[in-house]
Design a protein around this motif. Structure first.
Motif, PDB file in Angstrom:
ATOM      1  N   UNK A  43       0.826  -1.207   0.000  1.00 14.49           N
ATOM      2  CA  UNK A  43       0.000   0.000   0.000  1.00 14.49           C
ATOM      3  C   UNK A  43       0.862   1.260   0.000  1.00 14.49           C
ATOM      4  N   UNK A  44       1.945   1.238   0.750  1.00 12.62           N
ATOM      5  CA  UNK A  44       2.854   2.391   0.761  1.00 12.62           C
ATOM      6  C   UNK A  44       3.480   2.602  -0.614  1.00 12.62           C
ATOM      7  N   UNK A  45       3.869   1.501  -1.265  1.00 10.92           N
ATOM      8  CA  UNK A  45       4.468   1.613  -2.592  1.00 10.92           C
ATOM      9  C   UNK A  45       3.474   2.161  -3.610  1.00 10.92           C
ATOM     10  N   UNK A  46       2.234   1.650  -3.584  1.00 18.25           N
ATOM     11  CA  UNK A  46       1.207   2.146  -4.499  1.00 18.25           C
ATOM     12  C   UNK A  46       0.926   3.621  -4.246  1.00 18.25           C
ATOM     13  N   UNK A  50       1.913   6.007  -7.339  1.00 16.42           N
ATOM     14  CA  UNK A  50       0.711   6.205  -8.151  1.00 16.42           C
ATOM     15  C   UNK A  50      -0.156   7.324  -7.597  1.00 16.42           C
ATOM     16  N   UNK A  51      -0.600   7.188  -6.358  1.00 19.21           N
ATOM     17  CA  UNK A  51      -1.576   8.136  -5.812  1.00 19.21           C
ATOM     18  C   UNK A  51      -0.962   9.526  -5.636  1.00 19.21           C
ATOM     19  N   UNK A  52       0.238   9.590  -5.061  1.00 19.30           N
ATOM     20  CA  UNK A  52       0.869  10.894  -4.828  1.00 19.30           C
ATOM     21  C   UNK A  52       1.179  11.617  -6.136  1.00 19.30           C
ATOM     22  N   UNK A  54      -0.292  11.297  -9.072  1.00 24.09           N
ATOM     23  CA  UNK A  54      -1.544  11.701  -9.711  1.00 24.09           C
ATOM     24  C   UNK A  54      -2.180  12.862  -8.962  1.00 24.09           C
ATOM     25  N   UNK A  55      -2.132  12.810  -7.634  1.00 25.77           N
ATOM     26  CA  UNK A  55      -2.650  13.930  -6.861  1.00 25.77           C
ATOM     27  C   UNK A  55      -1.891  15.213  -7.123  1.00 25.77           C
ATOM     28  N   UNK A  56      -0.559  15.111  -7.220  1.00 20.88           N
ATOM     29  CA  UNK A  56       0.252  16.290  -7.541  1.00 20.88           C
ATOM     30  C   UNK A  56      -0.079  16.816  -8.936  1.00 20.88           C
ATOM     31  N   UNK A  57      -0.365  15.905  -9.873  1.00 24.69           N
ATOM     32  CA  UNK A  57      -0.732  16.320 -11.230  1.00 24.69           C
ATOM     33  C   UNK A  57      -2.055  17.090 -11.228  1.00 24.69           C
ATOM     34  N   UNK A  58      -3.033  16.587 -10.497  1.00 24.46           N
ATOM     35  CA  UNK A  58      -4.311  17.295 -10.384  1.00 24.46           C
ATOM     36  C   UNK A  58      -4.116  18.670  -9.751  1.00 24.46           C
ATOM     37  N   UNK A  59      -3.324  18.721  -8.688  1.00 24.78           N
ATOM     38  CA  UNK A  59      -3.107  19.992  -7.986  1.00 24.78           C
ATOM     39  C   UNK A  59      -2.394  21.003  -8.889  1.00 24.78           C
ATOM     40  N   UNK A  60      -1.390  20.560  -9.627  1.00 25.93           N
ATOM     41  CA  UNK A  60      -0.622  21.449 -10.490  1.00 25.93           C
ATOM     42  C   UNK A  60      -1.454  21.987 -11.639  1.00 25.93           C
ATOM     43  N   UNK A  61      -2.428  21.209 -12.101  1.00 23.45           N
ATOM     44  CA  UNK A  61      -3.244  21.641 -13.234  1.00 23.45           C
ATOM     45  C   UNK A  61      -4.195  22.772 -12.885  1.00 23.45           C
TER      46      UNK A  61
END
Length: 308
Positions: A43-46, A50-52, A54-61
């Protein structure tokens, strides 16, 4: 009264049942904690890969060039025709390449599944062999083969088939040919693995019931190979959407895909918010298409079993 009878009487009472229920709940909680502890590294690896991101991508957009919170990056997609044209080209190439891989890869995987194990292993080496060479090298090899004075045009002219060289490189056709060659093994391998798991007794049973080879393949073999085919289609389609090297070289600047547009936006114009918005749009549309594909497969499987 014996000890066993006393124990049964105690557990049969409401207080005893409550104690048993509490003990079972405690065991279930302990089991859940053990499973969570075992899954914690995964879970930490995923989350980390992946999650971090993608979240950073959403935030940056959500930030424009000035750093202000705005939806201008997403509005640009609908206001500029070049974005829409590039978006359509990306999915057009993805659908065509995926279809070409299915048309060429399914007969190849079927042939490999019907060969003896030793012969199939030798043939699989030639399927995996392209992975030993860089994508960049293979793309340049296709440029040499498909250019106006390349091998194919030279052979066709020498044979008298054509009088003028065909335009096979630096265009849409060249992109499709190059990407089909590179992505074909990603469809053949899962499809071959799925075909090898098909029980031959099912095919013999169909033939014993009077079905011919064509009917046996259509009604038994092909439906059983659909899971492997679906896996290969999803892999090829998703890889097509993010492909960069082959379209950039084989397209000659005439075929601009979404990954190339994101690279231009971030490297040439240093607009990371707009590039992130392009990635978010591609991610959302891709997930929607994959969900639709899964729903269609589920509806098809339900229809097949209900018809039976």
């Amino acid at each position: 009264m014996s000890a066993q009878s006393a124990f049964l009487t105690e557990t049969a009472s409401p207080a005893g049942q409550d104690l048993n229920a509490q003990a079972l709940r405690a065991d279930a909680r302990r089991e859940s904690l053990r499973l969570l502890a075992l899954l914690a590294p995964s879970l930490f690896l995923v989350c980390a890969i992946i999650i971090v991101p993608i979240g950073w991508l959403f935030w940056l957009s959500l930030f424009d060039e000035t750093g202000a919170l705005s939806a201008a990056n997403y509005a640009r997609f609908f206001e500029q025709a070049s974005y829409i044209r590039t978006f359509i080209t990306t999915f057009e190439v993805a659908f065509i390449v995926t279809g070409a891989c299915v048309l060429t890869g399914y007969p190849l995987a079927y042939m490999l599944s019907q060969l003896p194990r030793r012969a199939a292993s030798i043939c699989l080496i030639f399927v995996i062999l392209p992975f030993w060479t860089s994508v960049l090298v293979r793309t340049y090899a296709w440029l040499v083969i498909l250019q106006r004075k390349g091998l194919i045009n030279s052979w066709l002219i020498d044979l008298g088939v054509i009088s003028q060289p065909l335009s096979l490189a630096n265009n849409f056709s060249g992109v499709v040919i190059g990407m089909t060659h590179i992505l074909l093994p990603f469809l053949v391998l899962p499809l071959y693995a799925s075909m090898k798991t098909i029980d031959t007794d099912c095919l013999r049973a169909g033939m014993n019931l009077g079905a011919g080879p064509a009917a046996t393949f259509r009604q038994i073999f092909f439906p059983l190979s659909v899971p492997g085919l679906a896996s290969g289609v999803v892999i090829v389609f998703v890889l097509c959407l993010g492909f960069f090297v082959t379209p950039a070289l084989m397209g000659g600047g005439k075929v601009v895909m979404w990954a190339m547009r994101m690279e231009q936006t971030t490297s040439l114009y240093s607009n990371w918010g707009a590039g992130a918005a392009l990635g978010v749009v591609l991610l959302v549309v891709t997930l929607a298409l994959l969900g639709l594909f899964q729903w269609l497969l589920g509806a098809r499987a339900t229809g097949v079993w209900s018809s039976r």
